[in-house]
Design a protein around this motif. Structure first.
Motif, PDB file in Angstrom:
ATOM      1  N   TYR A   6       0.853  -1.190   0.000  1.00 22.35           N
ATOM      2  CA  TYR A   6       0.000   0.000   0.000  1.00 22.35           C
ATOM      3  C   TYR A   6       0.893   1.245   0.000  1.00 22.35           C
ATOM      4  O   TYR A   6       0.934   1.987   0.958  1.00 22.35           O
ATOM      5  CB  TYR A   6      -0.931  -0.025   1.219  1.00 22.35           C
ATOM      6  N   ASN A  64      -9.427   5.449  13.654  1.00 17.91           N
ATOM      7  CA  ASN A  64      -8.199   4.834  13.142  1.00 17.91           C
ATOM      8  C   ASN A  64      -8.370   3.346  12.888  1.00 17.91           C
ATOM      9  O   ASN A  64      -7.864   2.823  11.898  1.00 17.91           O
ATOM     10  CB  ASN A  64      -7.040   5.083  14.113  1.00 17.91           C
ATOM     11  N   GLN A  65      -9.085   2.661  13.754  1.00 19.46           N
ATOM     12  CA  GLN A  65      -9.316   1.221  13.579  1.00 19.46           C
ATOM     13  C   GLN A  65     -10.152   0.963  12.323  1.00 19.46           C
ATOM     14  O   GLN A  65      -9.848   0.056  11.550  1.00 19.46           O
ATOM     15  CB  GLN A  65     -10.019   0.637  14.817  1.00 19.46           C
ATOM     16  N   LYS A  67     -10.394   2.912   9.664  1.00 18.95           N
ATOM     17  CA  LYS A  67      -9.552   3.203   8.498  1.00 18.95           C
ATOM     18  C   LYS A  67      -8.534   2.093   8.255  1.00 18.95           C
ATOM     19  O   LYS A  67      -8.267   1.723   7.113  1.00 18.95           O
ATOM     20  CB  LYS A  67      -8.843   4.542   8.672  1.00 18.95           C
ATOM     21  N   ARG A  68      -7.971   1.572   9.315  1.00 13.49           N
ATOM     22  CA  ARG A  68      -6.975   0.502   9.199  1.00 13.49           C
ATOM     23  C   ARG A  68      -7.582  -0.735   8.543  1.00 13.49           C
ATOM     24  O   ARG A  68      -6.980  -1.355   7.665  1.00 13.49           O
ATOM     25  CB  ARG A  68      -6.427   0.175  10.588  1.00 13.49           C
ATOM     26  N   ARG A  71      -8.326  -0.028   4.797  1.00 17.55           N
ATOM     27  CA  ARG A  71      -7.087  -0.048   4.004  1.00 17.55           C
ATOM     28  C   ARG A  71      -6.549  -1.463   3.816  1.00 17.55           C
ATOM     29  O   ARG A  71      -6.041  -1.801   2.756  1.00 17.55           O
ATOM     30  CB  ARG A  71      -6.021   0.820   4.665  1.00 17.55           C
ATOM     31  N   GLU A  72      -6.640  -2.279   4.859  1.00 18.59           N
ATOM     32  CA  GLU A  72      -6.137  -3.648   4.763  1.00 18.59           C
ATOM     33  C   GLU A  72      -6.956  -4.468   3.762  1.00 18.59           C
ATOM     34  O   GLU A  72      -6.398  -5.209   2.954  1.00 18.59           O
ATOM     35  CB  GLU A  72      -6.151  -4.312   6.147  1.00 18.59           C
ATOM     36  N   ARG A  75      -5.999  -3.313   0.327  1.00 19.38           N
ATOM     37  CA  ARG A  75      -4.670  -3.799  -0.052  1.00 19.38           C
ATOM     38  C   ARG A  75      -4.758  -5.198  -0.660  1.00 19.38           C
ATOM     39  O   ARG A  75      -4.079  -5.515  -1.633  1.00 19.38           O
ATOM     40  CB  ARG A  75      -3.762  -3.814   1.179  1.00 19.38           C
ATOM     41  N   ASN A  99     -14.878  -5.885  14.398  1.00 21.88           N
ATOM     42  CA  ASN A  99     -13.841  -5.886  13.357  1.00 21.88           C
ATOM     43  C   ASN A  99     -14.107  -6.903  12.259  1.00 21.88           C
ATOM     44  O   ASN A  99     -13.927  -6.617  11.075  1.00 21.88           O
ATOM     45  CB  ASN A  99     -12.464  -6.131  13.978  1.00 21.88           C
ATOM     46  N   ARG A 103     -14.783  -6.212   8.283  1.00 21.26           N
ATOM     47  CA  ARG A 103     -13.964  -6.843   7.233  1.00 21.26           C
ATOM     48  C   ARG A 103     -14.846  -7.518   6.187  1.00 21.26           C
ATOM     49  O   ARG A 103     -14.622  -7.376   4.981  1.00 21.26           O
ATOM     50  CB  ARG A 103     -13.023  -7.881   7.839  1.00 21.26           C
TER      51      ARG A 103
END
Length: 123
Positions: A6, A64-65, A67-68, A71-72, A75, A99, A103
């Motif tokens: 990324y 932040n979680q 967004k993380r 992004r994952e 990717r 989470n 996902r």
């Protein structure tokens, strides 16, 4: 196993890049918690921008979680989305998802967006 990175080239970095996608995005994938907007770009690779407002996720840790995770999942799915600028917008209630549910939702929306991008490109 393939390696997916990324790097900086795969990100929307400036407000002008974001505004380009916000102005009449031809491809969308929408759910109750996330909206994905996409517009063809001049690059041979996709670029991603993520927005999570304070109104939708109060704590910085939550933003932040989210967004993380987005992004994952991006990717891992980027090879299916060639040549589009994409913005992911988190909606109210996104913090209610755990989470794993986030996902799964992201993966579903990436598949949906990928199909719609291919249809748009072929039309």
């Amino acid at each position: 196993m393939s390696q997916y990175a990324y790097p900086r080239e795969l990100r929307l970095l400036t407000p002008a890049h974001f505004q380009f996608v916000f102005n009449q995005p031809p491809v969308k994938a929408v759910s109750q918690h996330l909206t994905l907007l996409a517009k063809p770009n001049q690059c041979s690779h996709p670029r991603l921008g993520v927005t999570v407002s304070k109104r939708n996720a109060r704590l910085a840790v939550q933003r932040n979680q989210i967004k993380r995770i987005i992004r994952e999942t991006y990717r891992l799915q980027q090879h299916k989305l060639a040549g589009f600028d994409i913005i992911v917008i988190a909606k109210l209630g996104v913090t209610e998802l755990d989470n794993e549910a986030l996902r799964e939702l992201c993966n579903y929306l990436w598949r949906k967006l990928s199909k719609r991008c291919k249809q748009y490109s072929s039309a």
